[in-house]
Design an enzyme around this catalytic site. Structure first.
Site, PDB file in Angstrom:
ATOM      1  N   TRP A 102       0.822  -1.220   0.000  1.00 35.72           N
ATOM      2  CA  TRP A 102       0.000   0.000   0.000  1.00 35.72           C
ATOM      3  C   TRP A 102       0.848   1.260   0.000  1.00 35.72           C
ATOM      4  CZ3 TRP A 102      -4.369  -0.446  -2.131  1.00 35.72           C
ATOM      5  CH2 TRP A 102      -5.105  -1.635  -1.994  1.00 35.72           C
ATOM      6  N   ASP A 172      -1.850   6.803   5.969  1.00 36.62           N
ATOM      7  CA  ASP A 172      -2.927   5.905   5.549  1.00 36.62           C
ATOM      8  C   ASP A 172      -3.206   4.959   6.723  1.00 36.62           C
ATOM      9  OD1 ASP A 172      -4.544   3.951   4.497  1.00 36.62           O
ATOM     10  OD2 ASP A 172      -3.239   3.436   2.813  1.00 36.62           O
ATOM     11  N   LYS A 196     -12.807  -1.772   6.969  1.00 37.97           N
ATOM     12  CA  LYS A 196     -12.127  -2.657   7.914  1.00 37.97           C
ATOM     13  C   LYS A 196     -12.711  -2.457   9.314  1.00 37.97           C
ATOM     14  CE  LYS A 196      -8.785  -2.186   4.522  1.00 37.97           C
ATOM     15  NZ  LYS A 196      -8.896  -3.424   3.804  1.00 37.97           N
TER      16      LYS A 196
HETATM   17  N1  PMP Z   1      -4.634   1.383   1.982  1.00 39.90           N
HETATM   18  C1  PMP Z   1      -4.704   0.274   2.731  1.00 39.90           C
HETATM   19  C2  PMP Z   1      -3.781   0.129   3.892  1.00 39.90           C
HETATM   20  C3  PMP Z   1      -5.665  -0.707   2.439  1.00 39.90           C
HETATM   21  O1  PMP Z   1      -5.734  -1.823   3.188  1.00 39.90           O
HETATM   22  C4  PMP Z   1      -6.541  -0.511   1.350  1.00 39.90           C
HETATM   23  C5  PMP Z   1      -7.621  -1.512   0.996  1.00 39.90           C
HETATM   24  N2  PMP Z   1      -7.421  -2.801   1.340  1.00 39.90           N
HETATM   25  C6  PMP Z   1      -6.396   0.633   0.582  1.00 39.90           C
HETATM   26  C7  PMP Z   1      -5.444   1.569   0.939  1.00 39.90           C
HETATM   27  C8  PMP Z   1      -7.273   0.883  -0.626  1.00 39.90           C
HETATM   28  O2  PMP Z   1      -8.539   1.228  -0.201  1.00 39.90           O
HETATM   29  P1  PMP Z   1      -9.731   1.437  -1.241  1.00 39.90           P
HETATM   30  O3  PMP Z   1      -9.992   0.128  -1.897  1.00 39.90           O
HETATM   31  O4  PMP Z   1     -10.884   1.892  -0.376  1.00 39.90           O
HETATM   32  O5  PMP Z   1      -9.328   2.492  -2.198  1.00 39.90           O
END
Ligand code: PMP
Length: 359
Positions: A102, A172, A196
């Site tokens: 991420w 994030d 989550k």
């Molecule tokens: N950052 C993290 C740490 C995540 O776990 C996720 C989704 N699993 C995201 C970003 C992306 O989120 P989204 O699908 O809502 O754009």
């Protein structure tokens, strides 16, 4: 039908009392003869829900009064772009700490918009731990420093925040927000998708300091304009009303559990139970350095990968759902967010013991 223990990484398990309340109110919200989904976001009833949910979140996380709390759409992915676009001037560099999947995603999106500096990349450490700030290639001129509090795929978590205050911290927290206390005042911006620990997918929480809010250029597109969204109480356009409503129920549930401090204690115990069992076994392994192990996502491998399909099939049959690791990582992963009770983790450990014995 009985409910499974849901170890999915997200969309993830929601607290049962929240689902029950949503079901009970679905057709007739607050005695109004309609569903909350059918209510105008401009009407007083929804505005009250929105205001109360913001107050509840502020209380849960001790958010300073001068910070704005926004309920946006577009997921964490929209924030990957909105942050560099609005918090850094064209040509101004942005600093990113890379801890795996991420962090890389956030950085690659930023790199399309602003000059990117990777202050450190845990690749050399096999992403088992995080490079120390003394070793970073930090830029004093950076608009901000971004990091990922919890790598949801790899189960690597940074807490407390890194000791780096040369630029505003942007984080994030998609897979950790509400799982433990956070020193919000140390951050310029915190964002988290909902699916989550917060609620259903569709609403994204952004917490932003007054300093960063002032940076947002006047001509920023409306859907990304933190300042205008803040002024409009997150009602600049139609918000994701149903996910926001469920999030409001989750906030009350968190408070009823004793708040984030009490949940942190429970989450620490749940994670410990699982890691202790994995570490004590030759059959299962988790590769993350103990100091950096996530309380929320516990990836693990089996000694013989050929047994993975059977592990998944048998665990599913025993009501342990969603244990397959991300396709980029392989192996297994147990996501044990706030809504996963300790009994669920104990059931998983019992199953793992039995599977190991029979293998
Ligand atoms: N950052 C993290 C740490 C995540 O776990 C996720 C989704 N699993 C995201 C970003 C992306 O989120 P989204 O699908 O809502 O754009």
């Amino acid at each position: 039908m009985s409910r499974v223990y849901n170890f999915s990484p997200g969309p993830a398990a929601l607290p049962l009392p929240v689902l029950e309340q949503a079901r009970a109110e679905l057709l007739n919200w607050q005695g109004r003869g309609l569903s909350v989904m059918e209510c105008s976001h401009r009407g007083r009833p929804f505005a009250e829900l929105a205001e109360q949910s913001e107050r509840d979140l502020r209380a849960l996380l001790s958010i300073p009064d001068d910070y704005a709390v926004l309920f946006m759409q577009g997921g964490a992915t929209l924030q990957f772009a909105a942050i560099p676009m609005t918090l850094a001037r064209p040509g101004q560099s942005v600093d990113y700490l890379i801890t795996e999947h991420w962090g890389k995603k956030a950085a690659s999106e930023a790199a399309r918009l602003r000059p990117l500096r990777v202050v450190a990349d845990g690749a050399a450490l096999g992403y088992r731990s995080v490079p120390a700030p003394q070793e970073w290639d930090a830029g004093a001129d950076a608009a901000y420093l971004h990091y990922t509090a919890n790598e949801t795929l790899h189960g690597l978590e940074i807490d407390p925040p890194p000791d780096a205050d040369y630029a505003p911290l942007v984080c994030d927290m998609s897979s950790t927000l509400l799982s433990r206390p956070v020193p919000v005042e140390r951050f310029g911006l915190i964002y988290a998708c909902a699916q989550k620990n917060i609620g259903p997918a569709g609403v994204t929480v952004v917490i932003i300091s007054p300093d960063l809010l002032r940076r947002v250029p006047e001509d920023t597109p409306l859907a990304l304009n933190y300042r205008k969204i803040a002024v409009a109480g997150s009602m600049l356009n139609t918000p994701a009303t149903f996910p926001w409503y469920v999030a409001s129920l989750v906030f009350r549930w968190v408070a009823a559990q004793g708040g984030v401090q009490a949940l942190a204690e429970r989450n620490r115990r749940k994670a410990q139970l699982l890691y202790d069992y994995i570490d004590g076994s030759d059959f299962y392994a988790n590769r993350v350095d103990c100091r950096w192990r996530s309380w929320m996502n516990v990836p693990f491998t089996l000694a013989d990968p050929a047994l993975e399909a059977r592990f998944l099939e048998m665990s599913e049959r025993q009501g342990l759902h969603g244990l397959k690791g991300h396709r980029a990582v392989g192996g297994m992963r147990a996501s044990i967010y706030n809504a996963m009770p300790e009994a669920g983790v104990r059931a998983l450990v019992s199953f793992m013991k039995e599977f190991e014995r029979a293998a």
